[in-house]
Design a protein around this motif. Structure first.
Motif, PDB file in Angstrom:
ATOM      1  N   ASN A 237       0.836  -1.199   0.000  1.00 31.90           N
ATOM      2  CA  ASN A 237       0.000   0.000   0.000  1.00 31.90           C
ATOM      3  C   ASN A 237       0.873   1.253   0.000  1.00 31.90           C
ATOM      4  OD1 ASN A 237      -2.379  -1.516   0.116  1.00 31.90           O
ATOM      5  ND2 ASN A 237      -2.305  -1.629   2.347  1.00 31.90           N
ATOM      6  N   ALA A 238       0.417   2.236  -0.742  1.00 28.54           N
ATOM      7  CA  ALA A 238       1.178   3.484  -0.820  1.00 28.54           C
ATOM      8  C   ALA A 238       1.135   4.220   0.520  1.00 28.54           C
ATOM      9  CB  ALA A 238       0.616   4.366  -1.936  1.00 28.54           C
ATOM     10  N   LYS A 239       2.236   4.886   0.828  1.00 25.72           N
ATOM     11  CA  LYS A 239       2.319   5.720   2.027  1.00 25.72           C
ATOM     12  C   LYS A 239       2.609   7.149   1.587  1.00 25.72           C
ATOM     13  CE  LYS A 239       4.029   1.866   4.816  1.00 25.72           C
ATOM     14  NZ  LYS A 239       5.141   1.353   5.656  1.00 25.72           N
ATOM     15  N   PRO A 240       1.580   7.847   1.112  1.00 27.29           N
ATOM     16  CA  PRO A 240       1.810   9.179   0.522  1.00 27.29           C
ATOM     17  C   PRO A 240       2.141  10.227   1.575  1.00 27.29           C
ATOM     18  CG  PRO A 240      -0.540   8.691   0.581  1.00 27.29           C
ATOM     19  CD  PRO A 240       0.165   7.451   1.053  1.00 27.29           C
ATOM     20  N   GLU A 241       2.861  11.214   1.098  1.00 21.75           N
ATOM     21  CA  GLU A 241       3.186  12.373   1.919  1.00 21.75           C
ATOM     22  C   GLU A 241       3.415  13.558   0.981  1.00 21.75           C
ATOM     23  OE1 GLU A 241       7.881  12.163   2.693  1.00 21.75           O
ATOM     24  OE2 GLU A 241       6.782  10.432   3.530  1.00 21.75           O
ATOM     25  N   ALA A 242       3.536  14.734   1.554  1.00 23.21           N
ATOM     26  CA  ALA A 242       3.758  15.926   0.743  1.00 23.21           C
ATOM     27  C   ALA A 242       5.185  15.924   0.204  1.00 23.21           C
ATOM     28  CB  ALA A 242       3.503  17.184   1.565  1.00 23.21           C
ATOM     29  N   ILE A 243       5.321  16.095  -1.111  1.00 24.08           N
ATOM     30  CA  ILE A 243       6.633  16.064  -1.760  1.00 24.08           C
ATOM     31  C   ILE A 243       6.808  17.321  -2.600  1.00 24.08           C
ATOM     32  CG2 ILE A 243       8.073  14.860  -3.439  1.00 24.08           C
ATOM     33  CD1 ILE A 243       6.722  12.278  -2.666  1.00 24.08           C
ATOM     34  N   ASP A 244       7.944  18.014  -2.396  1.00 24.83           N
ATOM     35  CA  ASP A 244       8.319  19.135  -3.244  1.00 24.83           C
ATOM     36  C   ASP A 244       8.908  18.553  -4.533  1.00 24.83           C
ATOM     37  OD1 ASP A 244       9.699  21.231  -4.534  1.00 24.83           O
ATOM     38  OD2 ASP A 244       9.885  22.326  -2.654  1.00 24.83           O
ATOM     39  N   LEU A 356       8.717  -5.293 -18.313  1.00 23.15           N
ATOM     40  CA  LEU A 356       7.869  -5.105 -17.130  1.00 23.15           C
ATOM     41  C   LEU A 356       8.012  -3.725 -16.493  1.00 23.15           C
ATOM     42  CD1 LEU A 356       8.382  -8.582 -15.430  1.00 23.15           C
ATOM     43  CD2 LEU A 356       6.265  -7.715 -16.403  1.00 23.15           C
ATOM     44  N   GLY A 357       9.002  -2.944 -16.945  1.00 19.54           N
ATOM     45  CA  GLY A 357       9.271  -1.661 -16.290  1.00 19.54           C
ATOM     46  C   GLY A 357       8.089  -0.715 -16.340  1.00 19.54           C
ATOM     47  N   LEU A 358       7.516  -0.504 -17.532  1.00 19.66           N
ATOM     48  CA  LEU A 358       6.399   0.433 -17.653  1.00 19.66           C
ATOM     49  C   LEU A 358       5.133  -0.115 -17.002  1.00 19.66           C
ATOM     50  CD1 LEU A 358       6.896   1.823 -21.270  1.00 19.66           C
ATOM     51  CD2 LEU A 358       7.435   2.913 -19.089  1.00 19.66           C
ATOM     52  N   TYR A 359       4.976  -1.431 -17.018  1.00 21.47           N
ATOM     53  CA  TYR A 359       3.820  -2.015 -16.334  1.00 21.47           C
ATOM     54  C   TYR A 359       3.897  -1.739 -14.830  1.00 21.47           C
ATOM     55  CZ  TYR A 359       0.573  -5.451 -14.462  1.00 21.47           C
ATOM     56  OH  TYR A 359      -0.449  -6.053 -13.780  1.00 21.47           O
ATOM     57  N   ILE A 360       5.087  -1.890 -14.272  1.00 20.20           N
ATOM     58  CA  ILE A 360       5.269  -1.595 -12.847  1.00 20.20           C
ATOM     59  C   ILE A 360       5.013  -0.111 -12.578  1.00 20.20           C
ATOM     60  CG2 ILE A 360       6.971  -1.528 -10.991  1.00 20.20           C
ATOM     61  CD1 ILE A 360       8.224  -4.038 -12.193  1.00 20.20           C
ATOM     62  N   CYS A 361       5.467   0.753 -13.495  1.00 13.54           N
ATOM     63  CA  CYS A 361       5.212   2.190 -13.330  1.00 13.54           C
ATOM     64  C   CYS A 361       3.717   2.471 -13.252  1.00 13.54           C
ATOM     65  CB  CYS A 361       5.821   2.971 -14.498  1.00 13.54           C
ATOM     66  SG  CYS A 361       7.624   3.050 -14.486  1.00 13.54           S
ATOM     67  N   LYS A 362       2.965   1.829 -14.110  1.00 18.62           N
ATOM     68  CA  LYS A 362       1.515   2.033 -14.112  1.00 18.62           C
ATOM     69  C   LYS A 362       0.897   1.582 -12.797  1.00 18.62           C
ATOM     70  CE  LYS A 362      -2.695   0.661 -16.534  1.00 18.62           C
ATOM     71  NZ  LYS A 362      -3.270  -0.191 -17.612  1.00 18.62           N
ATOM     72  N   GLN A 363       1.303   0.417 -12.297  1.00 19.45           N
ATOM     73  CA  GLN A 363       0.752  -0.090 -11.040  1.00 19.45           C
ATOM     74  C   GLN A 363       1.103   0.830  -9.873  1.00 19.45           C
ATOM     75  OE1 GLN A 363      -1.314  -2.803 -11.207  1.00 19.45           O
ATOM     76  NE2 GLN A 363      -0.903  -2.523 -13.388  1.00 19.45           N
ATOM     77  N   LEU A 364       2.324   1.330  -9.844  1.00 16.64           N
ATOM     78  CA  LEU A 364       2.742   2.219  -8.751  1.00 16.64           C
ATOM     79  C   LEU A 364       1.998   3.546  -8.810  1.00 16.64           C
ATOM     80  CD1 LEU A 364       6.591   1.561  -8.748  1.00 16.64           C
ATOM     81  CD2 LEU A 364       4.886   0.644  -7.175  1.00 16.64           C
ATOM     82  N   MET A 365       1.804   4.088 -10.020  1.00 21.61           N
ATOM     83  CA  MET A 365       1.081   5.356 -10.154  1.00 21.61           C
ATOM     84  C   MET A 365      -0.369   5.200  -9.705  1.00 21.61           C
ATOM     85  SD  MET A 365       3.060   7.791 -11.079  1.00 21.61           S
ATOM     86  CE  MET A 365       1.791   8.980 -11.521  1.00 21.61           C
ATOM     87  N   GLU A 366      -1.005   4.123 -10.103  1.00 21.46           N
ATOM     88  CA  GLU A 366      -2.400   3.910  -9.703  1.00 21.46           C
ATOM     89  C   GLU A 366      -2.508   3.668  -8.204  1.00 21.46           C
ATOM     90  OE1 GLU A 366      -3.795   0.750 -12.142  1.00 21.46           O
ATOM     91  OE2 GLU A 366      -4.020   2.010 -13.937  1.00 21.46           O
ATOM     92  N   ALA A 367      -1.496   3.042  -7.606  1.00 19.34           N
ATOM     93  CA  ALA A 367      -1.500   2.840  -6.154  1.00 19.34           C
ATOM     94  C   ALA A 367      -1.442   4.166  -5.407  1.00 19.34           C
ATOM     95  CB  ALA A 367      -0.333   1.946  -5.750  1.00 19.34           C
ATOM     96  N   MET A 368      -0.863   5.198  -6.034  1.00 19.07           N
ATOM     97  CA  MET A 368      -0.787   6.533  -5.412  1.00 19.07           C
ATOM     98  C   MET A 368      -1.979   7.413  -5.785  1.00 19.07           C
ATOM     99  SD  MET A 368       3.283   7.517  -5.697  1.00 19.07           S
ATOM    100  CE  MET A 368       3.394   7.301  -7.472  1.00 19.07           C
TER     101      MET A 368
END
Length: 396
Positions: A237-244, A356-368
């Motif tokens: 699960n994503a652990k979002p926080e404020a990022i500059d 698999l690199g771009l597929y992983i990117c998509k999954q990580l972006m959607e998780a955020m």
């Protein structure tokens, strides 16, 4: 105006009452017919001396014929006959003073018979209309069902076509990745097997080295695929926080390999204090994968433009990365974010990859809570623009 509208609604409801009776259970319909007879006989008893024709018996006749059609007509004629017979007996015994009962009863009976036939005909017409309407509705439902089935078949076919395309891409990818090390490994072992004793130690050691390197390449390829598959199946699960964003990108670029990033001219156009709500580890992995692809496929001594865009304070923030590489063909753009997919032109090149690199990117972006897409004309030199969209901190 409202007054007339209410009157219209009331009249419409009154007109619909007889139709509503047709949907009642037969016991309720029988009860309505019985109550109408109570009203009719009461009217006959109270109003007969002044009317002489039993007109109050029209009510049970109409209701019975409407609810039960010709069976109701037959039943009401028998019951009305019995009612008039009982009334006539009372008349003969002097209990009723009116001597015009016979004429009035006969006229009322004949009139009731005619009225009952008309009502039965109307009921039959209503039944035909209702049946035709039900047939139309059934035909429409059948048409919609067939249309839905056709859509499901088309969707299943499209999904199967997509799966087949991904399977073909995977097979091409694996065959390309395995062909070179297998060829070197097989050739080296064959030479060692056939001519090993006649080769000098240096040459024999060289072929053995090639065989070991090829075996290591095969093992590394399998490990990369397994590692990537494990990452896909177990994205935390994503652990979002404020990022500059500007500061984050500067730090990420500083940690890239110096000789790789030095081969390009990077332009960073990012407003200050542009804050996104994202997981630092996930965002870093996405950006690392994108720059890794740039270093693999984009010619050196070209420019990379990174810009941040936010249309309004509450809108999502876009991070766009534009390169000057060969671009992506239009017919392959929709596939590059799928598993084990590589561009066809890269399959014959020396650069290896798991797809698999771009597929992983998509999954990580959607998780955020964001998304990723690519824009490219497919023309060499015009490159590709990878766009990352992430929620702003102000939306939290």
């Amino acid at each position: 105006m409202k007054y007339y509208a209410r009157i219209g609604i009331l009249l419409h409801r009154l007109r619909m009452i007889p139709l509503a009776w047709l949907n009642l259970p037969w016991r309720s319909q029988l009860l309505i017919a019985a109550l109408s007879y109570v009203v009719g006989i009461s009217g006959l008893w109270l109003l007969f001396p002044s009317t002489h024709n039993g007109v109050s018996m029209f009510l049970p006749i109409v209701i019975a014929c409407w609810l039960f059609r010709y069976r109701g007509l037959l039943a009401t004629m028998v019951l009305n006959g019995l009612t008039f017979q009982i009334t006539y007996i009372l008349l003969l015994r002097g209990l009723l003073p009116d001597q015009a009962f016979v004429v009035g009863g006969i006229v009322g009976f004949i009139t009731s018979l005619g009225l009952g036939v008309i009502v039965c005909w109307l009921r039959a017409a209503v039944d035909q209309v209702r049946m035709a309407r039900q047939q139309i509705l059934a035909a429409e439902q059948q048409r919609l069902l067939v249309q839905l089935q056709e859509q499901q078949i088309a969707l299943a076919y499209e999904q199967q076509r997509k799966i087949n395309a991904l399977k073909d891409q995977f097979l091409l990818n694996v065959s390309h990745e395995l062909r070179t090390p297998l060829t070197v490994l097989g050739g080296s072992l064959e030479i060692l097997n056939d001519f090993g004793e006649r080769l000098d130690p240096t040459t024999r050691a060289q072929y053995m080295k090639h065989a070991i390197e090829s075996q290591e390449d095969l093992a590394a390829l399998v490990d990369r695929v397994l590692d990537a598959t494990e990452i896909i199946s177990d994205i935390p699960n994503a652990k979002p926080e404020a990022i500059d964003v500007r500061h984050f990108l500067q730090e990420m670029l500083a940690h890239l390999k110096a000789h790789e990033i030095a081969a390009y001219t990077v332009h960073l156009q990012m407003p200050d204090q542009l804050m996104v709500w994202a997981d630092p580890q996930f965002l870093g992995q996405v950006l690392h994968n994108l720059f890794s692809n740039i270093f693999k496929y984009v010619p050196t001594r070209t420019e990379i433009h990174i810009e941040g865009v936010q249309a309004e304070p509450t809108a999502f923030i876009n991070i766009n990365i534009q390169d000057e590489g060969p671009g992506i063909p239009a017919d392959e753009i929709s596939l590059i974010f799928e598993k084990f997919v590589r561009l066809k032109r890269d399959m014959g090149g020396p650069t290896r990859g798991t797809g698999l690199g771009l597929y992983i990117c998509k999954q990580l972006m959607e998780a955020m809570g964001g998304r990723i897409w690519v824009e490219s004309s497919g023309q060499p030199g015009q490159g590709s623009r990878f766009c990352l969209s992430l929620p702003p901190v102000t939306s939290r």
